[in-house]
Design a protein around this motif. Structure first.
Motif, PDB file in Angstrom:
ATOM      1  N   LEU A 221       1.623  -3.714   7.047  1.00 40.37           N
ATOM      2  CA  LEU A 221       2.201  -2.593   7.753  1.00 40.37           C
ATOM      3  C   LEU A 221       3.675  -2.623   8.141  1.00 40.37           C
ATOM      4  N   LYS A 222       4.261  -3.820   8.219  1.00 38.52           N
ATOM      5  CA  LYS A 222       5.699  -3.847   8.468  1.00 38.52           C
ATOM      6  C   LYS A 222       6.542  -2.988   7.319  1.00 38.52           C
ATOM      7  N   ARG A 223       5.691  -2.887   6.307  1.00 42.14           N
ATOM      8  CA  ARG A 223       6.508  -2.325   5.267  1.00 42.14           C
ATOM      9  C   ARG A 223       7.015  -0.832   5.362  1.00 42.14           C
ATOM     10  N   HIS A 224       6.097  -0.225   6.265  1.00 41.18           N
ATOM     11  CA  HIS A 224       6.178   1.137   6.645  1.00 41.18           C
ATOM     12  C   HIS A 224       6.514   1.498   8.034  1.00 41.18           C
ATOM     13  N   PHE A 225       6.293   0.657   9.012  1.00 37.57           N
ATOM     14  CA  PHE A 225       6.226   0.728  10.556  1.00 37.57           C
ATOM     15  C   PHE A 225       6.960  -0.371  11.170  1.00 37.57           C
TER      16      PHE A 225
ATOM     17  N   SER B 136      -3.381   0.548   1.483  1.00 35.47           N
ATOM     18  CA  SER B 136      -2.659   1.186   0.439  1.00 35.47           C
ATOM     19  C   SER B 136      -1.566   1.775   0.889  1.00 35.47           C
ATOM     20  N   ASP B 137      -0.271   1.200   0.341  1.00 38.35           N
ATOM     21  CA  ASP B 137       1.122   1.848   0.353  1.00 38.35           C
ATOM     22  C   ASP B 137       1.293   3.236   0.057  1.00 38.35           C
TER      23      ASP B 137
ATOM     24  N   ILE C 132      -8.343  10.512  -2.565  1.00 38.40           N
ATOM     25  CA  ILE C 132      -8.245   8.905  -1.970  1.00 38.40           C
ATOM     26  C   ILE C 132      -8.388   8.003  -3.136  1.00 38.40           C
ATOM     27  N   LYS C 133      -9.636   8.135  -4.059  1.00 43.34           N
ATOM     28  CA  LYS C 133      -9.634   7.589  -5.161  1.00 43.34           C
ATOM     29  C   LYS C 133      -8.533   7.233  -5.968  1.00 43.34           C
TER      30      LYS C 133
ATOM     31  N   ASN D 135      -8.617   3.408  -6.912  1.00 41.72           N
ATOM     32  CA  ASN D 135     -10.248   2.890  -6.886  1.00 41.72           C
ATOM     33  C   ASN D 135     -10.247   1.499  -6.215  1.00 41.72           C
ATOM     34  N   SER D 136      -9.300   0.910  -5.412  1.00 40.89           N
ATOM     35  CA  SER D 136      -9.268  -0.024  -4.557  1.00 40.89           C
ATOM     36  C   SER D 136      -9.988   0.322  -3.347  1.00 40.89           C
TER      37      SER D 136
END
Length: 195
Positions: free
Chosen positions: A40-44, A101-102, A170-171, A176-177
């Motif tokens: 999450l720290k990659r974005h927030f 998912s980034d 979403i897929k 597909n993860s």
């Protein structure tokens, strides 16, 4: 106030099916909660963990709070996180959901131009309450829901201006993860570890 710079992690569950606190289940060499925070720290810049016991966490650069409204489940956790948050929009996830998912988070940032109260994902016909975005402005609506003994995040979505990202999108975004993986039992944990 920032627009979308806060993630809220709900970590107040009883973990009865797992038999121990799910936040600390180990995946590889790290507890699940640490893996989630790192991703999450990659974005927030602001990460808020809402828990029943503040003293069990020693994570750096993370705000740890307790529910303001007791026994209200994840809705109470969301309420506490929104009250604490310094962002208009907030990403919500649970402590037993290690797949992030980034690309989905980036896509959600783009949808904010529509000014929804909630952004949620469809998963095979079900609207997911986690991996979702909630506006800080929902705090008073949540308080009204709890006064009426309504504790459902799904019910809150139905009564709000909710933008839903369809399952096929979403897929495609998540390649597909299964981002909706949540680990509730030891068997699920072992299956996830073995992948």
């Amino acid at each position: 106030m920032k627009e979308f710079d806060t993630a809220i992690i709900i970590a107040g569950g009883k973990s009865t099916r797992m038999g121990f606190d799910k936040a600390f289940m180990r995946i590889g060499h790290s507890p699940c909660i640490e893996i989630i925070v790192k991703k999450l720290k990659r974005h927030f810049n602001e990460i808020i963990i809402v828990t029943d016991e503040k003293n069990k966490y020693s994570l750096m650069d993370v705000t740890i709070i307790q529910d303001k409204i007791k026994n209200a489940g994840p809705l109470g956790g969301l309420h506490a996180g929104l009250k604490e948050s310094n962002s208009t929009y907030n990403y919500l996830i649970a402590c037993d959901m290690p797949v992030i998912s980034d690309k989905l988070i980036t896509y959600m940032k783009e949808i904010l131009i529509l000014k929804p109260e909630i952004i949620a994902c469809e998963n095979k016909g079900f609207i997911e309450p986690f991996h979702a975005v909630y506006s800080k402005q929902l705090t008073s609506k949540i308080e009204e829901e709890i006064k009426k003994n309504e504790y459902s995040l799904y019910s809150l979505m139905l009564k709000s201006n909710t933008e839903i990202i369809g399952y096929n999108i979403i897929k495609k975004i998540c390649e597909n993860s299964n981002i909706f993986t949540n680990l509730n039992t030891r068997q699920e944990l072992e299956q996830f570890r073995s992948k």
